[in-house]
Write a protein that holds these residues in place. Sequence first.
Motif, PDB file in Angstrom:
ATOM      1  N   LEU A   1      81.102  94.476 109.016  1.00 29.81           N
ATOM      2  CA  LEU A   1      82.313  94.199 109.651  1.00 29.81           C
ATOM      3  C   LEU A   1      83.398  93.292 108.871  1.00 29.81           C
ATOM      4  N   ILE A   2      83.041  92.527 107.963  1.00 23.99           N
ATOM      5  CA  ILE A   2      84.085  91.752 107.138  1.00 23.99           C
ATOM      6  C   ILE A   2      85.031  93.066 106.441  1.00 23.99           C
ATOM      7  N   GLY A   3      84.411  94.159 105.995  1.00 20.59           N
ATOM      8  CA  GLY A   3      85.120  94.856 105.218  1.00 20.59           C
ATOM      9  C   GLY A   3      86.156  95.742 106.267  1.00 20.59           C
ATOM     10  N   ILE A   4      85.643  95.811 107.419  1.00 18.81           N
ATOM     11  CA  ILE A   4      86.608  96.484 108.437  1.00 18.81           C
ATOM     12  C   ILE A   4      87.664  95.555 108.894  1.00 18.81           C
ATOM     13  N   LEU A   5      87.468  94.648 108.891  1.00 21.14           N
ATOM     14  CA  LEU A   5      88.594  93.483 108.947  1.00 21.14           C
ATOM     15  C   LEU A   5      89.354  93.322 108.037  1.00 21.14           C
ATOM     16  N   PHE A   6      89.003  93.156 106.826  1.00 24.56           N
ATOM     17  CA  PHE A   6      90.092  93.098 105.708  1.00 24.56           C
ATOM     18  C   PHE A   6      90.611  94.508 105.483  1.00 24.56           C
ATOM     19  N   ARG A   7      89.879  95.548 105.888  1.00 27.17           N
ATOM     20  CA  ARG A   7      90.754  96.809 105.706  1.00 27.17           C
ATOM     21  C   ARG A   7      92.000  96.866 106.692  1.00 27.17           C
ATOM     22  N   TRP A   8      91.870  96.359 107.835  1.00 29.05           N
ATOM     23  CA  TRP A   8      93.089  96.417 108.673  1.00 29.05           C
ATOM     24  C   TRP A   8      94.091  95.287 108.187  1.00 29.05           C
ATOM     25  N   MET A   9      93.542  94.179 107.368  1.00 29.46           N
ATOM     26  CA  MET A   9      94.458  93.217 106.967  1.00 29.46           C
ATOM     27  C   MET A   9      95.331  93.604 105.742  1.00 29.46           C
ATOM     28  N   PHE A  10      94.529  94.526 104.993  1.00 35.26           N
ATOM     29  CA  PHE A  10      95.274  95.226 103.846  1.00 35.26           C
ATOM     30  C   PHE A  10      95.874  96.538 104.062  1.00 35.26           C
ATOM     31  N   ASN A  11      96.157  96.767 105.463  1.00 32.38           N
ATOM     32  CA  ASN A  11      96.737  98.359 105.690  1.00 32.38           C
ATOM     33  C   ASN A  11      98.176  98.002 105.210  1.00 32.38           C
ATOM     34  N   SER A  12      98.688  99.179 104.759  1.00 31.37           N
ATOM     35  CA  SER A  12      99.971  99.343 103.905  1.00 31.37           C
ATOM     36  C   SER A  12     101.294  99.286 105.261  1.00 31.37           C
ATOM     37  N   GLU A  13     100.902  99.940 106.459  1.00 30.58           N
ATOM     38  CA  GLU A  13     101.919  99.849 107.495  1.00 30.58           C
ATOM     39  C   GLU A  13     102.055  98.492 108.447  1.00 30.58           C
ATOM     40  N   PHE A  14     100.734  98.276 108.776  1.00 29.79           N
ATOM     41  CA  PHE A  14     100.774  97.087 109.767  1.00 29.79           C
ATOM     42  C   PHE A  14      99.919  95.890 109.358  1.00 29.79           C
ATOM     43  N   GLY A  15      99.425  95.877 108.201  1.00 30.98           N
ATOM     44  CA  GLY A  15      98.559  94.978 107.732  1.00 30.98           C
ATOM     45  C   GLY A  15      99.191  93.609 107.515  1.00 30.98           C
ATOM     46  N   VAL A  16      98.474  92.551 107.879  1.00 27.46           N
ATOM     47  CA  VAL A  16      99.053  91.071 107.994  1.00 27.46           C
ATOM     48  C   VAL A  16      99.139  90.694 106.711  1.00 27.46           C
ATOM     49  N   ILE A  17      98.601  91.338 105.292  1.00 30.16           N
ATOM     50  CA  ILE A  17      98.844  90.684 104.212  1.00 30.16           C
ATOM     51  C   ILE A  17     100.290  91.156 103.814  1.00 30.16           C
ATOM     52  N   ASN A  18     100.462  92.005 103.897  1.00 23.24           N
ATOM     53  CA  ASN A  18     102.026  92.555 103.523  1.00 23.24           C
ATOM     54  C   ASN A  18     103.025  91.959 104.469  1.00 23.24           C
ATOM     55  N   ASP A  19     102.715  91.908 105.597  1.00 19.19           N
ATOM     56  CA  ASP A  19     103.793  90.987 106.624  1.00 19.19           C
ATOM     57  C   ASP A  19     103.863  89.515 106.230  1.00 19.19           C
ATOM     58  N   LEU A  20     102.967  88.912 105.687  1.00 20.97           N
ATOM     59  CA  LEU A  20     103.081  87.487 105.227  1.00 20.97           C
ATOM     60  C   LEU A  20     103.815  87.451 103.946  1.00 20.97           C
ATOM     61  N   LEU A  21     103.571  88.226 102.986  1.00 27.08           N
ATOM     62  CA  LEU A  21     104.215  88.456 101.815  1.00 27.08           C
ATOM     63  C   LEU A  21     105.695  88.695 101.797  1.00 27.08           C
ATOM     64  N   GLU A  22     105.906  89.607 102.609  1.00 25.47           N
ATOM     65  CA  GLU A  22     107.477  89.909 102.765  1.00 25.47           C
ATOM     66  C   GLU A  22     108.072  88.603 103.680  1.00 25.47           C
ATOM     67  N   LYS A  23     107.445  88.068 104.427  1.00 28.01           N
ATOM     68  CA  LYS A  23     108.177  86.913 104.971  1.00 28.01           C
ATOM     69  C   LYS A  23     108.536  85.635 103.980  1.00 28.01           C
ATOM     70  N   ALA A  24     107.485  85.658 103.183  1.00 26.15           N
ATOM     71  CA  ALA A  24     107.496  84.678 102.010  1.00 26.15           C
ATOM     72  C   ALA A  24     108.444  85.044 100.861  1.00 26.15           C
ATOM     73  N   GLY A  25     108.871  86.127 100.908  1.00 30.00           N
ATOM     74  CA  GLY A  25     109.875  86.792 100.145  1.00 30.00           C
ATOM     75  C   GLY A  25     109.013  87.062  98.740  1.00 30.00           C
ATOM     76  N   LEU A  26     107.924  87.316  98.641  1.00 25.34           N
ATOM     77  CA  LEU A  26     107.028  87.657  97.472  1.00 25.34           C
ATOM     78  C   LEU A  26     107.313  89.019  97.062  1.00 25.34           C
ATOM     79  N   ILE A  27     107.392  90.160  98.033  1.00 26.56           N
ATOM     80  CA  ILE A  27     107.564  91.523  98.046  1.00 26.56           C
ATOM     81  C   ILE A  27     108.767  92.090  98.745  1.00 26.56           C
ATOM     82  N   SER A  28     109.290  93.041  98.251  1.00 24.73           N
ATOM     83  CA  SER A  28     110.410  93.752  99.072  1.00 24.73           C
ATOM     84  C   SER A  28     109.994  94.912  99.749  1.00 24.73           C
ATOM     85  N   GLU A  29     108.802  95.459  99.614  1.00 26.32           N
ATOM     86  CA  GLU A  29     108.537  96.615 100.471  1.00 26.32           C
ATOM     87  C   GLU A  29     106.855  96.615 100.347  1.00 26.32           C
ATOM     88  N   PRO A  30     106.274  97.083 101.280  1.00 25.65           N
ATOM     89  CA  PRO A  30     104.799  97.228 101.522  1.00 25.65           C
ATOM     90  C   PRO A  30     104.132  97.841 100.369  1.00 25.65           C
TER      91      PRO A  30
END
Length: 380
Positions: free
Chosen positions: A180-209
């Motif tokens: 279940l933890i693996g499925i949760l992090f799979r959605w978090m690291f999703n390249s299109e709508f994952g929360v990890i890319n969203d947080l990094l983009e808002k923090a200005g650390l990355i310019s694209e997913p």
Amino acid sequence: MASPSARPEGEAGGTPTPTIWSTDAAVGARPDAGTGLRPGAGGRGFSATSTSVPAAPRPRRPVFTGRQGLTVAAFMAPAALFVAVFIYYPMIAGSQMAFRNWNLNDLTDTSWVGLKNFREIFSDPVFGTVLSNTGIWVVGSIVPQFVIGFAIALWLRRRFRFRGLYQALIFFPWAISGFLIGILFRWMFNSEFGVINDLLEKAGLISEPIPWLADPKTAMVAVLIANIWYGVTFFAIMILAALQSIPDEIYEAAEIDGAGRVRTLFQITIPSIRGTLSLTVLLRVIWIFNFPDLIFAMTGGGPSNETHIVTTWMITVTQQGDYGKASAIGLIVVAMLLVFSVFHLTATREKSATGGRPTTGGKQATGRKPRTRKTKGTAS
């Protein structure tokens, strides 16, 4: 008939001197009768002799009868039968499959092939990648989990408000399934709508997913982050339980002596819980080595086998129907864990026996002879 004013013989006054009895003598017995004491000079006090008091008889051990043995065996029989049927029999049956041509695609030929399956595994080009991934997976998970878990345990040992609530929140992830933890992090690291890319983009650390799970360079990083988050709790629980067994008086004495936090950590805390730390690391290495759930839920071993470890590769070979080869991989896993366990226990046992500093003969590990302190004065 003696008069009441008569004085005992040898006394200077009229009041008789009370007789002092030894506490080792029996009540009502003579002081020199079987007690090893004899009257001293002038009839005053007693002196010890060489007569030894016989030791008390040792209590006899209860005799273990055959009827009691049958009773114990009757109570243990259901558990022993359960373990034998559901653990040892599948283990033995699965082990012998490693030396047979056991493939679900062709069950007409299950002949004995010896070490053929092992030769195929060692000659497979994927085996080298799997071994390197397994080493990265174990070491990259153990070190951060140990450091972060140790820091959390030290923090939770202090008394502060709502400490119980913080402990519950930190220990909660350990109650969740690894898959279940693996499925949760799979959605978090999703390249299109994952929360990890969203947080990094808002923090200005990355310019694209970033395609975390699709890129071979970042896939292992993603599964390591997930496993570190999941396994920190185990170290925090075990180390906190060990820290609570250290008396507070030891830390108070160290503080009075002027010991700082770093010195207290390395000279009091860690030596006091060295056994727990060693056992925790050993158990966690075995657990991570046999933990394909999270990887299988996040990447399935991909992309391009870059996240395959030995156990996930074994599951993949099993799904392909080659049970003989999968069983051989399982035996390799058992052998690797056995070698590591023996090496780890031997090393930690020798270190604890020498007090954490290996010695050679009468010299210390630094190569210098131990100093001998000279004392002034003459020997008596």
